[in-house]
Enzyme design. Structure first.
Site, short mmCIF file in Angstrom:
data_model
loop_
_atom_site.label_atom_id
_atom_site.label_comp_id
_atom_site.label_asym_id
_atom_site.label_seq_id
_atom_site.Cartn_x
_atom_site.Cartn_y
_atom_site.Cartn_z
N TYR A 149 -17.26 111.48 28.58
CA TYR A 149 -17.30 112.94 28.56
C TYR A 149 -16.15 113.48 29.40
O TYR A 149 -16.11 113.28 30.62
CB TYR A 149 -18.66 113.40 29.10
CG TYR A 149 -18.90 114.89 29.14
CD1 TYR A 149 -18.11 115.80 28.43
CD2 TYR A 149 -19.95 115.41 29.89
CE1 TYR A 149 -18.35 117.14 28.47
CE2 TYR A 149 -20.21 116.77 29.94
CZ TYR A 149 -19.41 117.63 29.23
OH TYR A 149 -19.65 118.98 29.28
N LYS B 263 -16.58 112.76 24.22
CA LYS B 263 -16.95 114.17 24.10
C LYS B 263 -15.81 114.94 24.74
O LYS B 263 -15.62 114.90 25.95
CB LYS B 263 -18.27 114.47 24.79
CG LYS B 263 -18.65 115.94 24.76
CD LYS B 263 -19.92 116.23 25.55
CE LYS B 263 -20.23 117.73 25.56
NZ LYS B 263 -21.44 118.03 26.38
#
EC number: 4.3.3.7
Length: 292
Positions: free
Chosen positions: A133, A162
């Protein structure tokens, strides 16, 4: 494991200072009924930063139990402490999560080499699929496309990212350097459709807490080649996307869910209630969209 389509970064409902398990299970059921493609417990939207370690584990367990294998569960397990990230990731695997969402270390601002070694160390201890992420606005550190490409080459557990910069140049470079098999998920609800257009595979969404069917429809339409529908939905939910960031996430989304009657409005400090003027704006936007 393929993480594709619309994944909801679930809020964590509280009641009287404790995790509201009943409402949480109901949220999971509603999300699945609405056609969401996957669920993410214990992310930023789930107030992971203010959960105790035991609560963190409980929330992952409850989510996995309630899902019952119907959609993938990508459990938030990151930390700026590598040992702590190993512990949380190990628990996510033991609980039956399909993968782990691991934020880049925050506050301590590691170098690119430090980021690489952090994820390599977690993978060595807990072999399971990871989505890294990257959210520099919160962490203070940007994970560069070149570093991701090195991870993809050397660490099989790192299967995707992400990407929450909203920077389509960076997204394009990630896909160019890492290849089409590397799973790039939007971490920015405003750029889901553009990210899909350059080769991304989905979104981990805040807005889909409120409009799961719409976010799922956008992704599905794109993958089916129905660009007109994807574009229409993109603009239909634009006002919702803006509303979810009237103030710091997850303040607006939890307020919206409380207005919808799905959770009690309870946040943990240092998160505080939405300002009255923004509450009115939020209600007007939800009303105009037919949500409340």
């Amino acid at each position: 494991m393929q993480f594709q389509g619309a994944f909801t970064a679930l809020v964590t409902p509280f009641r009287n200072g404790e995790v509201d398990e009943e409402r949480y299970r109901a949220l999971v059921e509603w999300q699945i009924e609405q056609g969401i493609n996957g669920l993410v417990p214990c992310g930023t939207t789930g107030e992971s930063a203010t959960l105790t370690h035991q609560e963190h584990k409980d929330v992952i367990r409850i989510c996995v139990e309630q899902v019952k294998g119907r959609v993938p569960v990508l459990a938030g397990a990151g930390s700026n402490n590598t040992r702590e990230a190993v512990e949380l990731t190990r628990y996510a695997k033991q609980a039956g999560a399909d993968g782990a969402l691991l934020i880049t270390p925050y506050y301590n601002k590691p170098t690119q080499e430090g980021l690489y070694q952090h994820f390599k160390a977690i993978a060595a201890e807990v072999p399971m699929p990871f989505i890294v992420y990257n959210v520099p606005s919160r962490t203070g550190t940007n994970l560069c496309p070149e570093t991701l490409a090195r991870m993809k080459r050397d660490i099989p557990e790192v299967i995707g990212v992400k990407e929450a910069t909203g920077n389509l140049i960076q997204v394009s470079e990630i896909i160019e350097y890492c290849g089409a098999d590397f799973q790039v998920l939007s971490g920015d609800d405003f750029t889901v459709l553009p990210l899909l257009a350059v080769g991304g595979c989905g979104v981990i969404s805040v807005s889909s807490n409120v409009v799961p069917a719409k976010m799922s429809e956008l992704c599905r339409a794109f993958f089916e080649g129905d660009l007109a529908t994807a574009r229409r939905v993109h603009y239909e939910i634009a006002s919702i996307n803006r509303a979810m960031f009237l103030e710091t996430n997850p303040i607006p989304v939890k307020t919206a869910l409380s207005m919808m009657g799905r959770i009690e409005l309870e946040l943990r400090l240092p998160m505080v209630p939405l300002q009255p003027a923004n509450q009115s704006r939020l209600r007007d936007i939800l009303s105009a969209a037919g949500i409340v």
